[in-house]
Design an enzyme around this catalytic site. Structure first.
Site, PDB file in Angstrom:
ATOM      1  N   GLY A 105      53.920  47.004  38.932  1.00  0.00           N
ATOM      2  CA  GLY A 105      54.928  46.485  39.848  1.00  0.00           C
ATOM      3  C   GLY A 105      56.220  46.141  39.136  1.00  0.00           C
ATOM      4  O   GLY A 105      56.252  46.031  37.912  1.00  0.00           O
ATOM      5  N   PRO A 108      59.484  44.244  37.604  1.00  0.00           N
ATOM      6  CA  PRO A 108      59.534  43.012  36.815  1.00  0.00           C
ATOM      7  C   PRO A 108      59.718  41.793  37.718  1.00  0.00           C
ATOM      8  O   PRO A 108      60.444  41.862  38.700  1.00  0.00           O
ATOM      9  CB  PRO A 108      60.770  43.195  35.932  1.00  0.00           C
ATOM     10  CG  PRO A 108      61.051  44.644  35.934  1.00  0.00           C
ATOM     11  CD  PRO A 108      60.527  45.195  37.219  1.00  0.00           C
ATOM     12  N   THR A 141      57.520  40.307  39.639  1.00  0.00           N
ATOM     13  CA  THR A 141      56.736  40.223  40.862  1.00  0.00           C
ATOM     14  C   THR A 141      55.482  39.377  40.687  1.00  0.00           C
ATOM     15  O   THR A 141      54.743  39.161  41.641  1.00  0.00           O
ATOM     16  CB  THR A 141      56.320  41.624  41.359  1.00  0.00           C
ATOM     17  OG1 THR A 141      55.855  42.386  40.240  1.00  0.00           O
ATOM     18  CG2 THR A 141      57.487  42.343  41.990  1.00  0.00           C
ATOM     19  N   GLY A 142      55.236  38.915  39.475  1.00  0.00           N
ATOM     20  CA  GLY A 142      54.129  37.986  39.279  1.00  0.00           C
ATOM     21  C   GLY A 142      52.882  38.577  38.644  1.00  0.00           C
ATOM     22  O   GLY A 142      51.799  38.029  38.792  1.00  0.00           O
ATOM     23  N   GLU A 155      62.907  54.022  58.414  1.00  0.00           N
ATOM     24  CA  GLU A 155      61.481  54.063  58.075  1.00  0.00           C
ATOM     25  C   GLU A 155      60.637  54.281  59.324  1.00  0.00           C
ATOM     26  O   GLU A 155      59.622  54.983  59.279  1.00  0.00           O
ATOM     27  CB  GLU A 155      61.060  52.785  57.351  1.00  0.00           C
ATOM     28  CG  GLU A 155      61.706  52.574  55.984  1.00  0.00           C
ATOM     29  CD  GLU A 155      61.529  53.747  55.033  1.00  0.00           C
ATOM     30  OE1 GLU A 155      60.478  54.431  55.092  1.00  0.00           O
ATOM     31  OE2 GLU A 155      62.457  54.018  54.238  1.00  0.00           O
ATOM     32  N   HIS A 170      60.371  57.954  59.997  1.00  0.00           N
ATOM     33  CA  HIS A 170      59.342  58.596  59.170  1.00  0.00           C
ATOM     34  C   HIS A 170      57.958  58.298  59.738  1.00  0.00           C
ATOM     35  O   HIS A 170      57.115  59.173  59.870  1.00  0.00           O
ATOM     36  CB  HIS A 170      59.369  58.024  57.748  1.00  0.00           C
ATOM     37  CG  HIS A 170      60.499  58.503  56.898  1.00  0.00           C
ATOM     38  ND1 HIS A 170      60.825  59.829  56.758  1.00  0.00           N
ATOM     39  CD2 HIS A 170      61.367  57.820  56.108  1.00  0.00           C
ATOM     40  CE1 HIS A 170      61.856  59.934  55.926  1.00  0.00           C
ATOM     41  NE2 HIS A 170      62.209  58.732  55.517  1.00  0.00           N
TER      42      HIS A 170
END
Ligand code: ADP
Ligand code: MG
Ligand code: ZN
Length: 616
Positions: free
Chosen positions: A202, A204, A206-207, A425, A428
């Site tokens: 993930g 940087p 993000t935990g 989105e 899509h």
């Protein structure tokens, strides 16, 4: 351990060897020059240039050294094979040579000094390496432990899952690992195999690191943590030996967690030869793989690794028995952000005007680290103002600071942009759902990915299929175009946000024509000599295998395919415009919706024969 010593001895030998080499070289440098010949001496004597001469005879042999001092101030040295004869000759020229003992060679300069020098340099390197490595590992001042693992061992870890806000799915996926660490017996009894390695992937902040710590804390097991870059050293073999040492330690503390942060530093794809091969890294990676293969599935060691670059990882580390579990840690949605704000305002007294909901709404794209930073800046603002509590105003002020500071990573997104992304989105997603050979939709998100995409629509992971059908490829193209079409329908204007979609659609269409013989007019011929796309600009370097005429035909075909798909896709979306609005609305509210939530939109709409397109 043993291997460690061996390794160290090897370094010691190398350094010793270097010392001797240096000593030998210095000898050569400081030894007397012997380019003075007897002929030259005679010349000098005849010219009357010699002021003085000193003879230093050897004790055992008739040989000796003659030092000659010339008028010009020079001093020359001649090795004489017969001192007596030499003395006689000098006397014959009217000199009265003194005879002295050979002075002891300057042994300090020729043998001790170079050794000292090398020692000093050696010690300097040791200290340097140590300083560099103990930087994160807490003042480790021992000098000669190259091959020792640099891992930090935390035994009483206080971080638990409570400290990790949001990340609900991620936590659920890690639950069985925590259970296993707590009670390995329960699993081994029934012969269950627990993954050895879990890769957290993930952006940087993000935990990932936090999550890894929390797992160890939750299971209350020892936690070894090391960064991938700690393995990489200038000496070949050091990294590998550190890996060995780390796992030897871990085995002693099992059950435990070994956490390798930023694993991409060691586990980069091997043998790409970019910028010269890096033997050291390859060895380290190999050792890591060997260690992971080496311990049994239920030995109680779980290796967690984190990276924000899965794309560059060596595929070998993702094989079964290694990091066979991959968990994507994503940037939080509104609810996650609200929770994270809660965690980071726990020990910050908040004024009653603080509205964390509202902050959560306006921070789309912020990671946990960004939010932590935001609240911290707010607290600093409050302190600067001599207040003991944080006001909404403080947060707003720091918002600008943090937002600007992390401009590229997590831009603050305007409502308009968000709305466009939501419709894009949704476009899509609807096509994914309606078209028979693609989908179903797994998640739809308008949380920026940090890799430049404003959102994403993800189908279930693809099944391994032998062939792509023509129909499937056409539908892929339609799905790719769906975002742009939705923008066009709703806003009567279009954005630049669809460029990668368009590129993808074009690529598929071109392949259909040039590679798979799927077009109407070109026929079943391969015009595609670009087999692997290793080299950018290969097209330029290679002569095209077909004529300009064919090139024109190909372009025409590609255009036709895309045009066709566009029209069909537009008709489908227009037909489902109500769902488009609903989906976009839901996205704006939640930022990320699941398959169930998305499919729910269709169910409430109609009970009509939608079944034809229903997917399993
Ligand atoms: P990563 O390893 O993914 O780069 P970190 O785990 O180092 O990110 O996160 C940095 C900091 O951000 C953490 O120490 C924590 O304060 C904060 N943070 C990130 N994610 C969360 C979260 N889900 N809940 C609470 N705090 C978080
Ligand atoms: Mg980290
Ligand atoms: Zn798109």
């Amino acid at each position: 351990m043993n291997n460690n010593k061996k390794n160290f001895n090897a370094y010691f030998l190398v350094i010793l060897g270097l010392m001797f080499l240096a000593a030998w070289m210095f000898r050569g440098l400081t030894g007397q020059e012997t380019d003075y010949t007897r002929g030259e001496l005679v010349e000098n004597l005849e010219a009357g240039d010699v002021i003085e001469a000193v003879i230093q005879p050897n004790k055992e042999t008739p040989t000796g050294v003659v030092r000659v001092f010339l008028k010009s101030g020079q001093e020359r040295t001649l090795y004489a094979t017969d001192i007596k004869e030499m003395e006689a000759e000098l006397r014959a020229y009217g000199l009265d040579p003194q005879v002295r003992d050979i002075p002891r060679e300057n042994w300090f300069m020729t043998s001790i000094f170079p050794i000292l020098l090398v020692l000093v340099v050696g010690v300097f390197f040791f200290v340097m390496m140590n300083a560099q490595n103990s930087g994160g590992g807490g003042g480790n001042a021992k000098m000669m432990n190259f091959g020792k693992s640099r891992a930090r061992l935390t035994l009483d870890n206080k971080v638990t899952l409570k400290d990790v806000a949001g990340l609900q799915e991620e936590k659920e996926e890690l639950e069985e690992i925590i259970n296993f660490l707590k009670e390995p017996g329960k699993f081994t009894r029934v012969g269950a195999r627990i993954p050895k390695g879990v890769l957290l992937e993930g952006a940087p902040g993000t935990g990932k690191t936090l999550l890894a710590k929390a797992i160890a804390g939750e299971a209350s097991v020892p936690f070894f943590s090391i960064s991938g870059s700690d393995f990489v050293e200038m000496f070949v073999g050091v990294g590998a030996s550190r890996v060995r040492d780390l796992f030897a330690d871990a085995k002693k503390h099992s059950p435990c967690i070994v956490f390798i942060d930023e694993i991409d530093a060691v586990a980069r794809r091997r043998g790409t030869g970019m910028g010269g091969g890096h033997d050291e890294r390859e060895q380290t990676l190999n050792q890591l793989l060997v260690e992971m293969d080496g311990f049994g599935a239920n030995e109680g060691i779980i290796v967690l690794a984190a990276t924000n670059r899965v794309d560059i990882l060596d595929p070998a580390i993702l094989r079964p028995g290694r990091f066979d579990r991959k968990i994507t840690v994503s940037a939080p949605d509104v609810r996650g952000r609200r929770e994270i704000l809660g965690v980071h305002s726990k020990n910050k007294p908040l004024a009653e005007d603080v509205n964390l909901e509202q902050i959560a709404q306006t921070t789309a794209g912020f990671t946990g680290a960004d939010l932590e930073n935001l609240m911290n800046e707010a607290a600093i603002n409050a302190a600067m103002d001599n207040r003991a509590f944080v006001k909404q105003e403080d947060i707003k002020k720091s918002f600008i600071k943090v937002g600007i500071g992390t401009e590229k990573k997590s831009r603050i997104i305007s409502d308009k942009e968000k709305k466009i992304t939501a419709y894009h989105e949704a476009g899509h997603a609807i096509l994914f759902h309606v078209l028979p050979d693609v989908g179903p939709v797994y998640t739809v998100s308008i949380i920026p990915t940090g890799l430049g995409a404003a959102g994403y629509t993800m189908p279930l992971p693809e099944k391994d299929e032998m062939f792509m059908t023509r129909g499937r490829m056409l539908q892929d193209i339609m799905v790719s175009l769906g975002g742009r079409i939705a923008e066009e329908i709703i806003f009567d204007d279009i954005t630049t946000g669809a460029s990668s979609d368009i590129k993808k659609a074009t690529k598929v269409a071109r392949r259909m024509v040039t590679r798979y013989g799927m077009s109407d007019h070109i026929g079943v011929i391969n015009y595609d000599d670009d087999d692997d796309e290793v080299f950018i600009g290969r097209d330029l370097a290679h002569a095209k295998s077909h004529s300009e005429l064919i090139s024109g035909e190909i372009d025409k075909e590609v255009k036709e395919i895309i045009g066709d798909c566009y029209a069909k896709a537009k008709a489908i979306i227009a037909e489902h415009e109500d769902i488009l609005h609903k989906c976009a609305g839901l996205l704006l509210e939640k930022e990320k919706i699941t398959r169930e939530e998305f499919e729910g939109l269709f169910v409430t709409k109609n009970e009509e024969p939608e079944d034809f397109f229903k997917k399993s």
